[in-house]
Scaffold this active site. Structure first.
Site, mmCIF file in Angstrom:
data_model
loop_
_atom_site.group_PDB
_atom_site.id
_atom_site.type_symbol
_atom_site.label_atom_id
_atom_site.label_comp_id
_atom_site.label_asym_id
_atom_site.label_seq_id
_atom_site.Cartn_x
_atom_site.Cartn_y
_atom_site.Cartn_z
ATOM 1 C CG ASP A 103 -41.444 42.363 4.178
ATOM 2 O OD1 ASP A 103 -41.641 42.604 2.993
ATOM 3 O OD2 ASP A 103 -41.563 43.246 5.061
ATOM 4 N NE ARG A 165 -46.260 39.508 18.419
ATOM 5 C CZ ARG A 165 -45.278 39.798 17.579
ATOM 6 N NH1 ARG A 165 -45.217 39.188 16.420
ATOM 7 N NH2 ARG A 165 -44.348 40.689 17.884
HETATM 8 C C1 PRP Z 1 -41.168 39.944 11.120
HETATM 9 C C2 PRP Z 1 -41.670 38.598 10.631
HETATM 10 C C3 PRP Z 1 -40.420 37.923 10.118
HETATM 11 C C4 PRP Z 1 -39.620 39.088 9.575
HETATM 12 C C5 PRP Z 1 -39.765 39.141 8.069
HETATM 13 O O1 PRP Z 1 -40.637 39.772 12.389
HETATM 14 O O2 PRP Z 1 -42.239 37.848 11.691
HETATM 15 O O3 PRP Z 1 -39.721 37.293 11.157
HETATM 16 O O4 PRP Z 1 -40.161 40.289 10.176
HETATM 17 O O5 PRP Z 1 -39.077 40.242 7.543
HETATM 18 P P1 PRP Z 1 -37.891 40.137 6.491
HETATM 19 O O6 PRP Z 1 -38.225 39.069 5.475
HETATM 20 O O7 PRP Z 1 -37.901 41.511 5.891
HETATM 21 O O8 PRP Z 1 -36.624 39.841 7.247
HETATM 22 P P2 PRP Z 1 -40.332 40.991 13.379
HETATM 23 O O9 PRP Z 1 -38.902 41.382 13.237
HETATM 24 O O10 PRP Z 1 -41.368 42.052 13.175
HETATM 25 O O11 PRP Z 1 -40.490 40.325 14.809
HETATM 26 P P3 PRP Z 1 -41.776 39.548 15.385
HETATM 27 O O12 PRP Z 1 -41.791 38.205 14.753
HETATM 28 O O13 PRP Z 1 -41.527 39.467 16.856
HETATM 29 O O14 PRP Z 1 -42.989 40.372 15.040
HETATM 30 MG MG MG Z 2 -43.163 42.131 13.963
#
Ligand code: PRP
Ligand code: MG
Ligand code: MN
Length: 181
Positions: A103, A165
């Protein structure tokens, strides 16, 4: 019911399967005779890691890491905190970080740095979904499943409030869902 929450399926189970096979075949070619470790980022990467590893026909090892971003949403954020580290010594190894979605790029940029500093021979990224327009940190993603628009999606590891998920496809949710949780 789970099904009634789902608005639209953007990427089907079949599409995910086909693309994962392609990426697995590409990694198999690119890393022949190399000592490879796949590092899945918990929790989102779990389904993609499980599917991708079985499409890589090399003797790879597997590990997982769990991180969280500091001060999410702030401009200064660029640090990640390791909540659960890998067990493996990656010195001299070829690391492929496996992710469900990229992201802002903050998580991937930070992890790439951490693994490089620990002496990995190379560090690349295999990510299922890429929300390119949201990027804050430029980070090279060698293997990308699908580029997606800036829309809130769930499924195949991606969650909303820790749910959804387990959906085998990528989809959007009805707005009413966000009012109930
Ligand atoms: C989400 C996703 C990535 C990260 C991407 O994880 O799975 O790991 O955010 O975001 P970024 O590019 O802005 O860093 P999250 O922190 O929601 O944890 P999760 O995987 O346990 O859902
Ligand atoms: Mg997450
Ligand atoms: Mn994640």
């Amino acid at each position: 019911m789970l099904k009634s929450d789902i608005k639209e399926i953007l990427i089907t189970e079949e599409q995910l399967k086909r693309r994962t096979e392609e990426i697995g075949a590409q990694i198999t070619k690119d890393y022949e005779d190399k000592d490879v470790i796949l590092v899945g980022v918990l929790k989102g990467a779990m389904p993609f890691l499980c599917d991708l590893m079985r499409q890589i026909h090399l003797p790879v090892s597997i590990d997982t890491i769990c991180v969280s971003s500091y001060g999410a949403g702030t401009v200064s954020s660029g640090e990640v905190q390791i909540k659960k580290d890998i067990d493996s010594d990656i010195k001299g190894k070829h690391v492929i970080i496996v992710e469900d979605i990229i992201d802002t790029g903050i998580t991937m940029a930070a992890l790439k740095n951490i693994f490089c500093e620990r002496g990995a021979e190379s560090v690349e990224i295999a990510v299922c979904l890429d929300k390119k327009e949201r990027r804050q940190k430029e980070v090279f993603t060698k293997y990308v499943g699908f580029e997606i628009p800036d829309e809130f999606i769930v499924g195949y590891g991606c969650d909303y409030a820790e749910k959804y998920r387990n959906l085998p496809y990528i989809c959007t949710l009805y707005p009413s869902v966000f009012e109930h949780i």
